[in-house]
Design an enzyme around this catalytic site. Sequence first.
Site, PDB file in Angstrom:
ATOM      1  CB  SER A  24      -0.874   0.050   1.249  1.00 20.26           C
ATOM      2  OG  SER A  24      -1.743  -1.046   1.281  1.00 20.26           O
ATOM      3  CG  HIS A  55      -2.585  -2.336  -3.525  1.00 20.70           C
ATOM      4  ND1 HIS A  55      -1.654  -3.338  -3.471  1.00 20.70           N
ATOM      5  CD2 HIS A  55      -2.798  -1.957  -2.247  1.00 20.70           C
ATOM      6  CE1 HIS A  55      -1.325  -3.566  -2.206  1.00 20.70           C
ATOM      7  NE2 HIS A  55      -2.007  -2.743  -1.442  1.00 20.70           N
ATOM      8  CG  HIS A  77      -4.684  -7.599  -0.020  1.00 19.95           C
ATOM      9  ND1 HIS A  77      -4.711  -6.652  -1.006  1.00 19.95           N
ATOM     10  CD2 HIS A  77      -3.615  -7.315   0.757  1.00 19.95           C
ATOM     11  CE1 HIS A  77      -3.690  -5.821  -0.835  1.00 19.95           C
ATOM     12  NE2 HIS A  77      -3.006  -6.197   0.223  1.00 19.95           N
ATOM     13  CE1 TYR A  79      -8.501  -5.881   1.408  1.00 16.99           C
ATOM     14  CE2 TYR A  79      -6.611  -6.662   2.640  1.00 16.99           C
ATOM     15  CZ  TYR A  79      -7.182  -5.751   1.781  1.00 16.99           C
ATOM     16  OH  TYR A  79      -6.439  -4.718   1.289  1.00 16.99           O
ATOM     17  CD  GLU A  80      -7.994  -7.020  -2.989  1.00 18.28           C
ATOM     18  OE1 GLU A  80      -8.303  -6.259  -3.910  1.00 18.28           O
ATOM     19  OE2 GLU A  80      -6.874  -7.546  -2.893  1.00 18.28           O
ATOM     20  CB  ALA A 107       1.172  -0.848   4.669  1.00 11.31           C
ATOM     21  CG  MET A 205      -4.766  -7.245   6.809  1.00 10.85           C
ATOM     22  SD  MET A 205      -6.095  -6.111   6.359  1.00 10.85           S
ATOM     23  CE  MET A 205      -6.284  -5.177   7.888  1.00 10.85           C
ATOM     24  CB  SER A 206      -0.293  -8.737   2.187  1.00 12.89           C
ATOM     25  OG  SER A 206       0.773  -7.929   2.657  1.00 12.89           O
ATOM     26  CG  ASN A 229      -1.183   1.565  11.454  1.00  8.75           C
ATOM     27  OD1 ASN A 229      -1.051   1.176  10.288  1.00  8.75           O
ATOM     28  ND2 ASN A 229      -1.653   0.784  12.407  1.00  8.75           N
ATOM     29  CG  HIS A 241      -6.815   2.437   3.859  1.00 11.05           C
ATOM     30  ND1 HIS A 241      -5.824   1.466   3.943  1.00 11.05           N
ATOM     31  CD2 HIS A 241      -6.977   2.674   2.545  1.00 11.05           C
ATOM     32  CE1 HIS A 241      -5.427   1.137   2.718  1.00 11.05           C
ATOM     33  NE2 HIS A 241      -6.101   1.852   1.850  1.00 11.05           N
TER      34      HIS A 241
HETATM   35  N1  HPA Z   1      -3.169  -3.937  11.044  1.00 11.69           N
HETATM   36  C1  HPA Z   1      -3.253  -4.759   9.996  1.00 11.69           C
HETATM   37  N2  HPA Z   1      -2.806  -4.438   8.784  1.00 11.69           N
HETATM   38  C2  HPA Z   1      -2.236  -3.227   8.633  1.00 11.69           C
HETATM   39  C3  HPA Z   1      -2.130  -2.324   9.690  1.00 11.69           C
HETATM   40  C4  HPA Z   1      -2.614  -2.696  10.957  1.00 11.69           C
HETATM   41  O1  HPA Z   1      -2.556  -1.945  11.963  1.00 11.69           O
HETATM   42  N3  HPA Z   1      -1.523  -1.210   9.190  1.00 11.69           N
HETATM   43  C5  HPA Z   1      -1.279  -1.457   7.888  1.00 11.69           C
HETATM   44  N4  HPA Z   1      -1.710  -2.683   7.535  1.00 11.69           N
END
Ligand code: HPA
Length: 266
Positions: A24, A55, A77, A79-80, A107, A205-206, A229, A241
């Site tokens: 990301s 993306h 991903h 989740y998509e 990320a 998540m990847s 973050n 996000h």
């Molecule tokens: N959690 C999960 N996936 C992420 C995060 C997070 O805090 N930040 C960026 N991708």
Amino acid sequence: MTESLAWLKSRIDAFPEIAIVLGSGLGPIADAVTDAQVIPYEEIPGWPRSTAQGHAGKLIFGTLEGRRVVVMSGRAHFYEGHSIDQVVLGVRVLARLGARQVMLTNAAGGINLTFHRGALVLITDHINLQGANPLRGANDNSLGPRFPDMTFCYSPRLRELALAQASRIGVPLHQGVYACLQGPSYETPAEIRYLRIIGADLVGMSTVPETIALNHMGVEVMAFSCVTNMAAGITNEKIDHEEVLETGRQVREQFIRLIRAVLPSL
Ligand code: HPA
């Protein structure tokens, strides 16, 4: 996979030695590639579409630091709603096109309290909590063995190289264990406390499905997280996000310096 692979084989001008998968907000790294041949995902038969914001959805074949690379700008991903096979289709195809080393980037949320927003972290190991494994089902023996070892799934050789190059160019590079969850909701503070206890430094998540599929194929993996973050509950703020994308934009320059420094020595 065969459809995408055959189509790309008939189109591309130069076969890659190294693949770079961008997470990301890191898309513009692809702009540094010279002699670029850009192929949007929509054109590739059987290639999963990337719907995540930030993306781009294209492959860039070309040269970076004298190496023949392919940059995968945008990934699928779980989740998509893609099947786990579709999630790893891209990296499998790139490996089949010739990539023997793959740099994965993502990320991630920082769990380790010594990390900070914007920190770059070399992934040393992972915890797969996605509830899925890309090797489930009949084993494709042409790809690799039924029970592949994961002891060294983030190549110790490449990790050493990355650390040496980061220190040479003065880019601070942390190290940590990445926990992969399904998403797309971010974690709760209780889930983050749990992840810390079980040994995770980062959450995302990847990356993990790709790492498993590539190790299955005997491809060397090096993976970097950008802490976009701090994870849920660590600061008093909500996770947004937009903040994730913005941090990605802020560290992009450092990230590309690191990738450029590492490439010639691979
Ligand atoms: N959690 C999960 N996936 C992420 C995060 C997070 O805090 N930040 C960026 N991708």
